[in-house]
Enzyme design. Structure first.
Site, PDB file in Angstrom:
ATOM      1  N   GLU A 262       0.815  -1.426  -0.315  1.00 52.21           N
ATOM      2  CA  GLU A 262       0.294   0.034   0.375  1.00 52.21           C
ATOM      3  C   GLU A 262       0.839   1.829   0.370  1.00 52.21           C
ATOM      4  O   GLU A 262       0.442   2.057  -0.559  1.00 52.21           O
ATOM      5  CB  GLU A 262      -1.078  -0.639   1.070  1.00 52.21           C
ATOM      6  CG  GLU A 262      -0.093   0.351   2.612  1.00 52.21           C
ATOM      7  CD  GLU A 262      -1.111   1.320   3.137  1.00 52.21           C
ATOM      8  OE1 GLU A 262      -2.091   1.589   3.205  1.00 52.21           O
ATOM      9  OE2 GLU A 262      -1.042   1.799   4.186  1.00 52.21           O
ATOM     10  N   ASN A 263       2.158   1.180  -0.402  1.00 60.88           N
ATOM     11  CA  ASN A 263       3.277   2.663   0.383  1.00 60.88           C
ATOM     12  C   ASN A 263       4.328   2.515  -1.088  1.00 60.88           C
ATOM     13  O   ASN A 263       5.395   3.242  -1.182  1.00 60.88           O
ATOM     14  CB  ASN A 263       3.776   2.536   2.039  1.00 60.88           C
ATOM     15  CG  ASN A 263       2.923   1.990   3.343  1.00 60.88           C
ATOM     16  OD1 ASN A 263       3.474   1.656   3.967  1.00 60.88           O
ATOM     17  ND2 ASN A 263       1.775   3.723   2.493  1.00 60.88           N
TER      18      ASN A 263
ATOM     19  N   ASN B 225      -4.797   1.804   4.365  1.00 62.42           N
ATOM     20  CA  ASN B 225      -5.415   2.877   4.635  1.00 62.42           C
ATOM     21  C   ASN B 225      -4.562   3.626   3.195  1.00 62.42           C
ATOM     22  O   ASN B 225      -5.707   4.652   2.898  1.00 62.42           O
ATOM     23  CB  ASN B 225      -4.986   3.469   5.379  1.00 62.42           C
ATOM     24  CG  ASN B 225      -3.876   3.459   6.041  1.00 62.42           C
ATOM     25  OD1 ASN B 225      -2.908   2.374   5.931  1.00 62.42           O
ATOM     26  ND2 ASN B 225      -3.333   4.935   6.657  1.00 62.42           N
ATOM     27  N   HIS B 226      -4.428   3.759   1.945  1.00 59.07           N
ATOM     28  CA  HIS B 226      -3.458   4.551   1.006  1.00 59.07           C
ATOM     29  C   HIS B 226      -4.185   3.738  -0.262  1.00 59.07           C
ATOM     30  O   HIS B 226      -3.858   4.241  -1.398  1.00 59.07           O
ATOM     31  CB  HIS B 226      -1.943   4.569   1.111  1.00 59.07           C
ATOM     32  CG  HIS B 226      -1.607   5.311   2.380  1.00 59.07           C
ATOM     33  ND1 HIS B 226      -1.771   6.451   2.337  1.00 59.07           N
ATOM     34  CD2 HIS B 226      -0.693   4.961   3.697  1.00 59.07           C
ATOM     35  CE1 HIS B 226      -1.163   6.986   3.677  1.00 59.07           C
ATOM     36  NE2 HIS B 226      -0.057   6.380   4.546  1.00 59.07           N
TER      37      HIS B 226
ATOM     38  N   HIS C 282       4.718  -0.027  10.452  1.00 56.75           N
ATOM     39  CA  HIS C 282       6.456  -0.400   9.684  1.00 56.75           C
ATOM     40  C   HIS C 282       7.662  -0.442  10.659  1.00 56.75           C
ATOM     41  O   HIS C 282       8.345  -0.850  10.405  1.00 56.75           O
ATOM     42  CB  HIS C 282       6.752   1.205   8.803  1.00 56.75           C
ATOM     43  CG  HIS C 282       6.038   1.783   8.018  1.00 56.75           C
ATOM     44  ND1 HIS C 282       6.071   2.084   7.112  1.00 56.75           N
ATOM     45  CD2 HIS C 282       4.586   0.821   7.520  1.00 56.75           C
ATOM     46  CE1 HIS C 282       5.120   2.388   5.851  1.00 56.75           C
ATOM     47  NE2 HIS C 282       4.426   1.700   6.447  1.00 56.75           N
TER      48      HIS C 282
HETATM   49 FE   FE2 Z   1      -0.866   2.314   6.642  1.00 56.53          FE
END
Ligand code: FE2
Length: 264
Positions: A39-40, A67-68, A177
Site C-alpha cells: 500500500e506504500n 488505508n492508502h 512499519h
Molecule cells: Fe498504512
C-alpha cells in the site's frame, strides 16, 4: 507449506530492496508462496498497475493493501481486473476490488485476506465481524489462510490474533512499519505477529524523509512527505504451515540491512 510475508514496501527504495533480497531468500528458505503489503509502494502512497506487475515479476504472488489503497487514482481503472491484489475487506459495501483472494503457486494454495483496524484510523465496517464472515466462506475452500490486519493499535491487532486463533494459519499486522518482537504461535495454532515491519529506507521516519516529518512535529504546520532515499532495511516473516491441518508449525522473523544481505 512455507509462506513468506513481506512488510509494507515503501517507494522505489523498498521495491529495489525486494528485488535484491527476494532471490536470496528464495534459495535460502524455499517459500512456496510470497505475499507482500504494497500500500506504500508508489512513492509512499498507494500502488499503480505498473508496480503491481513489477512486484509480481519479482516473485511476489499476492499483494495486500490498507488505508492508502485509493491514493493513486488510477487504481479505480484496474483493481477489479487484478485477482492477486486485496484491499481491506471491511471497506464499505460497494467499494471496488476484493477483500480476499485464493493465491496458487508452486503447487500450493493460500487464501489471503486484508482487513483494516478502526482505532486511530478512519471509521469503517467492523473488521472482526467481517473476518468471521469471510473465514466461514474461505474455510470451505482451504484451511490455509493468511490475514493481513492493517492497523495502528497493538491492542486491536492482538485482539484480532486471538479472535482468529485456530481459524487462520497466519495473522500478520502491518501499517506501523516497525517490526515487533512478539512473533508466536497462539494456542489454537495460528502464527501471529503484531507488525511485520517495512522494506525501505531505515534512515527516515517510517520510510519517509525525516526532515519534513520532524518539522511537522515541531511546528504543527502541513508538510509534504517524500520517500527517503537512504540505506534500506528489509522486514518479513516466514511461516511454516502444516499441509494437512493448516496450523502453523513455526514462525520466524526476518530482519535484514543491505550489509546483512550481502553476507547471505
Ligand atoms: Fe498504512
Amino acid at each position: 507449506m512455507n509462506v513468506l510475508f513481506i512488510g509494507d514496501i515503501v517507494g522505489s527504495v523498498g521495491r529495489a530492496a525486494v528485488k535484491k533480497v527476494l532471490p536470496s531468500l528464495q534459495s535460502k528458505y524455499n517459500p512456496h508462496i510470497v505475499i507482500a503489503n504494497g500500500e506504500n509502494a508508489a512513492a509512499g502512497r498507494g500502488i499503480t498497475s505498473a508496480i503491481v506487475k513489477e512486484l509480481l515479476d519479482a516473485g511476489v504472488h499476492g499483494i495486500t493493501m490498507g488505508n492508502h489503497t485509493w491514493d493513486n487514482k488510477d487504481i479505480f481503472e484496474w483493481i477489479d481486473d487484478q485477482p492477486k491484489l486485496v484491499r481491506p475487506a471491511n471497506f464499505p459495501p460497494g467499494s471496488p476490488g476484493q477483500g480476499a483472494a485464493l493465491i496458487k503457486a508452486n503447487g500450493k494454495e493460500l487464501a489471503i485476506v486484508n482487513l483494516q483496524g478502526r482505532t486511530f484510523l478512519p471509521p469503517i465496517d467492523c473488521p472482526f465481524r467481517k473476518a468471521d464472515e469471510l473465514l466461514e466462506q474461505l474455510r470451505n475452500e482451504t484451511n490455509h489462510i493468511l490475514v493481513d490486519f492493517h492497523a495502528e493499535a497493538t491492542s486491536e491487532k492482538i485482539a484480532m490474533g486471538w479472535h482468529l486463533d485456530g481459524r487462520a494459519s497466519l495473522v500478520v499486522g502491518t501499517h506501523t512499519h516497525v517490526q515487533t518482537n512478539d512473533d508466536t504461535i497462539l494456542s489454537g495454532g495460528t502464527a501471529y505477529v503484531t507488525d511485520v515491519g517495512m522494506v525501505g529506507s531505515k534512515e527516515g521516519v517510517l520510510g519517509m524523509e525525516r526532515g519534513a516529518v520532524m518539522h511537522k512535529f515541531m511546528t504543527q504546520l502541513p508538510a509534504r512527505f517524500v520517500v527517503d532515499e537512504g540505506a534500506w532495511h528489509f522486514h518479513a516473516v516466514l511461516a511454516e504451515i502444516d499441509d494437512s491441518t493448516g496450523r502453523a508449525k513455526r514462525l520466524q522473523k526476518i530482519r535484514l540491512t543491505e550489509e546483512d544481505w550481502l553476507m547471505l
